[in-house]
Structure formats: structure tokens, C-alpha cells
Design a protein around this motif. Structure first.
Motif, PDB file in Angstrom:
ATOM      1  N   LEU A  66      10.565  -6.114   3.110  1.00  0.00           N
ATOM      2  CA  LEU A  66       9.806  -4.960   3.451  1.00  0.00           C
ATOM      3  C   LEU A  66       8.589  -4.584   2.813  1.00  0.00           C
ATOM      4  CD1 LEU A  66      10.002  -1.965   4.853  1.00  0.00           C
ATOM      5  CD2 LEU A  66      11.172  -1.141   2.488  1.00  0.00           C
ATOM      6  N   LYS A  67       8.419  -5.085   1.633  1.00  0.00           N
ATOM      7  CA  LYS A  67       7.031  -4.896   1.059  1.00  0.00           C
ATOM      8  C   LYS A  67       6.050  -5.691   1.714  1.00  0.00           C
ATOM      9  CE  LYS A  67       5.041  -5.991  -3.390  1.00  0.00           C
ATOM     10  NZ  LYS A  67       5.332  -6.603  -4.907  1.00  0.00           N
ATOM     11  N   ASP A  68       6.393  -6.920   2.185  1.00  0.00           N
ATOM     12  CA  ASP A  68       5.298  -7.842   2.661  1.00  0.00           C
ATOM     13  C   ASP A  68       5.085  -7.368   4.012  1.00  0.00           C
ATOM     14  OD1 ASP A  68       5.139  -9.510   0.357  1.00  0.00           O
ATOM     15  OD2 ASP A  68       7.039 -10.567   1.276  1.00  0.00           O
ATOM     16  N   LYS A  69       5.959  -6.712   4.870  1.00  0.00           N
ATOM     17  CA  LYS A  69       5.736  -6.053   5.998  1.00  0.00           C
ATOM     18  C   LYS A  69       4.896  -5.145   6.025  1.00  0.00           C
ATOM     19  CE  LYS A  69      10.199  -7.215   8.412  1.00  0.00           C
ATOM     20  NZ  LYS A  69      11.394  -6.774   9.066  1.00  0.00           N
ATOM     21  N   ILE A  70       5.190  -4.156   5.001  1.00  0.00           N
ATOM     22  CA  ILE A  70       4.137  -2.966   5.034  1.00  0.00           C
ATOM     23  C   ILE A  70       2.571  -3.547   4.745  1.00  0.00           C
ATOM     24  CG2 ILE A  70       3.529  -1.101   3.430  1.00  0.00           C
ATOM     25  CD1 ILE A  70       6.700  -0.812   2.888  1.00  0.00           C
ATOM     26  N   ARG A  71       2.571  -4.420   3.869  1.00  0.00           N
ATOM     27  CA  ARG A  71       1.305  -5.027   3.567  1.00  0.00           C
ATOM     28  C   ARG A  71       0.743  -5.613   4.724  1.00  0.00           C
ATOM     29  NH1 ARG A  71       1.920  -8.033  -2.169  1.00  0.00           N
ATOM     30  NH2 ARG A  71       1.797  -6.251  -3.795  1.00  0.00           N
ATOM     31  N   ALA A  72       1.547  -6.366   5.587  1.00  0.00           N
ATOM     32  CA  ALA A  72       1.006  -6.935   6.790  1.00  0.00           C
ATOM     33  C   ALA A  72       0.386  -6.280   7.811  1.00  0.00           C
ATOM     34  CB  ALA A  72       2.090  -8.082   7.309  1.00  0.00           C
ATOM     35  N   SER A  73       1.342  -4.965   7.939  1.00  0.00           N
ATOM     36  CA  SER A  73       0.844  -3.981   9.023  1.00  0.00           C
ATOM     37  C   SER A  73      -0.360  -3.515   8.803  1.00  0.00           C
ATOM     38  CB  SER A  73       2.017  -2.934   8.866  1.00  0.00           C
ATOM     39  OG  SER A  73       1.991  -2.174   7.636  1.00  0.00           O
ATOM     40  N   SER A  84      -0.866   2.938  -7.970  1.00  0.00           N
ATOM     41  CA  SER A  84       0.396   2.257  -7.354  1.00  0.00           C
ATOM     42  C   SER A  84       1.527   3.206  -7.186  1.00  0.00           C
ATOM     43  CB  SER A  84       0.809   1.116  -8.119  1.00  0.00           C
ATOM     44  OG  SER A  84       1.465   1.418  -9.527  1.00  0.00           O
ATOM     45  N   ILE A  85       2.400   2.948  -6.362  1.00  0.00           N
ATOM     46  CA  ILE A  85       3.866   3.616  -6.086  1.00  0.00           C
ATOM     47  C   ILE A  85       4.946   2.452  -6.129  1.00  0.00           C
ATOM     48  CG2 ILE A  85       2.761   5.417  -4.917  1.00  0.00           C
ATOM     49  CD1 ILE A  85       4.339   4.413  -2.535  1.00  0.00           C
ATOM     50  N   ASN A  86       6.083   3.166  -6.656  1.00  0.00           N
ATOM     51  CA  ASN A  86       7.265   2.233  -6.886  1.00  0.00           C
ATOM     52  C   ASN A  86       8.427   2.590  -5.773  1.00  0.00           C
ATOM     53  OD1 ASN A  86       6.156   0.777  -9.042  1.00  0.00           O
ATOM     54  ND2 ASN A  86       7.032   2.580 -10.309  1.00  0.00           N
ATOM     55  N   LEU A  87       9.022   1.654  -5.059  1.00  0.00           N
ATOM     56  CA  LEU A  87      10.135   1.807  -4.101  1.00  0.00           C
ATOM     57  C   LEU A  87      11.307   1.196  -4.732  1.00  0.00           C
ATOM     58  CD1 LEU A  87       8.133   0.824  -0.722  1.00  0.00           C
ATOM     59  CD2 LEU A  87       8.384   3.000  -1.759  1.00  0.00           C
ATOM     60  N   PHE A  88      12.329   1.924  -4.825  1.00  0.00           N
ATOM     61  CA  PHE A  88      13.707   1.585  -5.319  1.00  0.00           C
ATOM     62  C   PHE A  88      15.006   1.645  -4.421  1.00  0.00           C
ATOM     63  CE2 PHE A  88      17.396   2.602  -7.760  1.00  0.00           C
ATOM     64  CZ  PHE A  88      17.646   1.372  -8.523  1.00  0.00           C
ATOM     65  N   ASP A  89      15.224   0.617  -4.012  1.00  0.00           N
ATOM     66  CA  ASP A  89      16.478   0.538  -3.247  1.00  0.00           C
ATOM     67  C   ASP A  89      17.992   0.635  -4.099  1.00  0.00           C
ATOM     68  OD1 ASP A  89      18.793  -0.223  -1.448  1.00  0.00           O
ATOM     69  OD2 ASP A  89      17.786  -1.955  -0.822  1.00  0.00           O
ATOM     70  N   PRO A  90      18.560   1.975  -3.999  1.00  0.00           N
ATOM     71  CA  PRO A  90      19.625   2.285  -4.919  1.00  0.00           C
ATOM     72  C   PRO A  90      20.860   1.391  -4.796  1.00  0.00           C
ATOM     73  CG  PRO A  90      19.479   3.977  -3.320  1.00  0.00           C
ATOM     74  CD  PRO A  90      18.105   3.038  -3.172  1.00  0.00           C
ATOM     75  N   LEU A  91      20.823   0.733  -3.485  1.00  0.00           N
ATOM     76  CA  LEU A  91      22.203  -0.068  -3.217  1.00  0.00           C
ATOM     77  C   LEU A  91      21.829  -1.359  -3.658  1.00  0.00           C
ATOM     78  CD1 LEU A  91      23.291   1.289   0.282  1.00  0.00           C
ATOM     79  CD2 LEU A  91      24.187   1.863  -2.202  1.00  0.00           C
ATOM     80  N   ARG A 103      19.686  -2.067  -5.611  1.00  0.00           N
ATOM     81  CA  ARG A 103      19.164  -2.226  -7.025  1.00  0.00           C
ATOM     82  C   ARG A 103      17.789  -3.133  -7.206  1.00  0.00           C
ATOM     83  NH1 ARG A 103      22.313   0.698 -10.273  1.00  0.00           N
ATOM     84  NH2 ARG A 103      21.219  -0.022 -12.003  1.00  0.00           N
ATOM     85  N   LYS A 104      17.030  -2.947  -6.147  1.00  0.00           N
ATOM     86  CA  LYS A 104      15.764  -3.687  -6.140  1.00  0.00           C
ATOM     87  C   LYS A 104      14.610  -2.723  -6.077  1.00  0.00           C
ATOM     88  CE  LYS A 104      17.474  -7.823  -3.940  1.00  0.00           C
ATOM     89  NZ  LYS A 104      17.434  -8.725  -2.709  1.00  0.00           N
ATOM     90  N   LYS A 105      13.653  -3.041  -6.927  1.00  0.00           N
ATOM     91  CA  LYS A 105      12.320  -2.155  -6.978  1.00  0.00           C
ATOM     92  C   LYS A 105      11.169  -2.851  -6.502  1.00  0.00           C
ATOM     93  CE  LYS A 105      10.058  -1.461 -10.734  1.00  0.00           C
ATOM     94  NZ  LYS A 105       9.723  -0.817 -12.242  1.00  0.00           N
ATOM     95  N   TYR A 106      10.211  -2.141  -5.528  1.00  0.00           N
ATOM     96  CA  TYR A 106       9.057  -2.845  -5.138  1.00  0.00           C
ATOM     97  C   TYR A 106       7.810  -1.993  -5.353  1.00  0.00           C
ATOM     98  CZ  TYR A 106      12.844  -5.005  -2.086  1.00  0.00           C
ATOM     99  OH  TYR A 106      13.919  -5.693  -1.661  1.00  0.00           O
ATOM    100  N   THR A 107       6.838  -2.574  -5.679  1.00  0.00           N
ATOM    101  CA  THR A 107       5.314  -1.863  -6.123  1.00  0.00           C
ATOM    102  C   THR A 107       4.506  -2.158  -4.971  1.00  0.00           C
ATOM    103  OG1 THR A 107       6.038  -2.072  -8.505  1.00  0.00           O
ATOM    104  CG2 THR A 107       3.860  -1.633  -7.732  1.00  0.00           C
ATOM    105  N   LEU A 108       3.940  -1.041  -4.643  1.00  0.00           N
ATOM    106  CA  LEU A 108       2.684  -0.936  -3.542  1.00  0.00           C
ATOM    107  C   LEU A 108       1.382  -0.473  -4.353  1.00  0.00           C
ATOM    108  CD1 LEU A 108       4.335   0.500  -0.447  1.00  0.00           C
ATOM    109  CD2 LEU A 108       4.285  -2.093  -0.867  1.00  0.00           C
ATOM    110  N   ASN A 109       0.225  -1.233  -3.971  1.00  0.00           N
ATOM    111  CA  ASN A 109      -0.764  -0.811  -4.627  1.00  0.00           C
ATOM    112  C   ASN A 109      -1.481   0.134  -3.568  1.00  0.00           C
ATOM    113  OD1 ASN A 109      -3.224  -0.492  -6.237  1.00  0.00           O
ATOM    114  ND2 ASN A 109      -4.297  -2.009  -5.087  1.00  0.00           N
TER     115      ASN A 109
END
Length: 253
Positions: free
Chosen positions: A6-13, A44-51, A53-59
Motif C-alpha cells: 500500500l505504501k508503495d502504491k500511494i507513492r507510485a500514484s 510525515s504522517i504515520n499509518l498503522f494497521d491494527p490487525l 500491527r504494521k506501521k508505514y510512514t509517508l512524507n
């Protein structure tokens, strides 16, 4: 695109319009919600998937010196450091929608639906006194905020009220005195109803008066969920406020 996280899809879009459409065509919508947290400093903002339990960071260079006043449907209502400048921002599409300055004080703010909708409305609430409430409204494309004061015989307190929540195009706020306020932006009317069933004795008998108290209101499938907290204690009760004006206790801790 389908092989990207998802993180890379957002960047690619964000590369170009064709890449954005390609990313949308293979987008998989999660059945559960993610959490967004905004660091105090940086872009930056942080995205967290609670299920998972992964965190992603977007600039996000667009963020600048701002904080988030409200969020809904993937959109963030951002407030600049001047405290009067507001704008909508979508961290996924990087779309930005400007708003007129709001120089009036407020204690709660909300919007619904998404700012790309023709019916999007922003509402702020300011408790002037126990019996006077000021409601300000605005919408994308407006040049100013419109404010109206309301007088009530039921006290708007005592001193504690929840956040604003929008359900079915109406905004709701609950007070620790057991009063539910309902604002209709279409008619610009504010109604209220006392709910004695949810007047907590811990508040009205001055028990735990030394502990900070918070009220949280949220919406789930058309129902209003109310939660009380006392200091570091676990939530005391969770109540469901049904649209037919009845109350049922969902869970007691």
C-alpha cells in the motif's frame, strides 16, 4: 502495481495521472480501518494497521507546520500554526481544498461528508456559557463562516462535553449533564434532549471529582456510541444512542 504494498502504491500514484489511474484499478479496500497519526514536527504522517500491527510512514511536504483538527472518509481537516487557517487535505491523492479563515474560538469541530461532496458542511461548537452555545458553519467554496447563538434552559455542562459527530447529515454533541444536542445545518436549528438514563452518579455525586473526565462520541452503522473515561481508569460505560431515542447499555467495564 498489483504487486506493490500500500505504501508503495500511494507513492507510485503520485507520479502522473496514468499511474494514478493504474493504482486505482488494482486497489484493494481493507475491511478494517487504519489509524493515522501526525508527528508534531516534520512533514510525515504515520499509518498503522491494527490487525497486521504494521506501521508505514509517508512524507508529505504539503503538511508543513499544521495539526489535524478532524478526519473522515480519508480526508484530513488541517489547521495551520496561525490557528485561523484551515484546509482539507487527502494524504493519498495529495488533493488540497482551501477554506476561509476562522478567527472565532471553538471547542469542537467536525465535517461531513467528504469535502468533494456538494453537501459537505463544516461545523464548530463554542460553549459561551452554561445556557448559550455558538454554532459556526462553513463549506468548501464559501468566503466566510456563519455563526448563530442558541439559548437553552438546560445547562450545557457541567464543563464537560464530547466531540462533534455527524450522523445522517446532522451533528451531535453529548454533555456530562446527560443532554444530547442535535444540530441540523440545513435548517440551522439546534435541538436538545435530556437523557436521565445516562446521567452518571460518579459525576453528579462529585465522586472522583479530582480526576479529569472525558466524553467521546462516535458513530457506527448509524448509531451513536458514547464513552466516559475518568483519569487513567478504564472506560466506565459504553452506551448506544439509538435513532428512536432509546438507550441501551452495550458493555460495562
Amino acid at each position: 502495481m498489483s504487486l506493490l504494498m500500500l505504501k508503495d502504491k500511494i507513492r507510485a500514484s503520485t507520479v502522473c495521472k496514468k499511474w494514478r489511474e493504474a493504482a486505482k484499478s488494482v486497489r484493494v479496500f481493507h475491511k478494517h480501518q487504519w489509524f493515522v497519526s501526525i508527528p508534531t514536527f516534520g512533514n510525515s504522517i504515520n499509518l498503522f494497521d491494527p490487525l497486521e500491527r504494521k506501521k508505514y510512514t509517508l512524507n508529505l511536504p504539503e503538511k508543513g507546520v499544521t495539526d489535524v483538527a478532524y478526519s473522515k472518509d480519508g480526508w484530513l481537516l488541517m489547521r495551520r500554526s496561525s490557528f485561523v487557517e484551515f484546509f482539507f487535505f487527502n494524504p493519498y491523492s495529495r488533493e488540497l481544498i482551501s477554506l476561509p479563515d476562522n478567527e472565532l474560538p471553538y471547542q469542537a469541530i467536525a465535517f461531513s461528508p467528504a469535502p468533494t461532496s456538494e453537501t459537505c458542511t463544516l461545523v464548530t461548537l463554542n460553549r459561551i456559557s452554561e445556557c448559550i452555545v455558538a454554532i459556526s458553519t462553513c463549506y468548501p467554496g464559501a468566503t466566510e463562516w456563519i455563526t448563530k447563538k442558541f439559548h437553552f434552559y438546560l445547562a450545557f455542562g457541567p464543563n464537560v462535553h464530547s466531540n462533534l459527530v455527524c450522523v445522517n447529515d446532522r451533528f451531535y454533541c453529548f454533555t456530562s449533564g446527560g443532554v444530547l444536542f442535535e444540530f441540523d445545518p440545513a435548517s440551522r436549528t439546534l435541538s436538545h434532549q435530556a437523557w436521565d438514563d445516562v446521567r452518571f452518579p460518579e459525576i453528579h455525586n462529585n465522586e472522583w471529582s479530582y480526576l479529569p473526565k472525558e466524553l467521546y462520541l462516535m458513530e457506527q452503522k448509524g448509531e451513536l456510541i458514547l464513552m466516559y473515561t475518568y483519569g487513567a481508569e478504564k472506560p466506565k460505560k459504553i452506551l448506544s444512542c439509538i435513532s428512536n431515542k432509546k438507550v441501551k447499555i452495550l458493555k460495562i467495564f
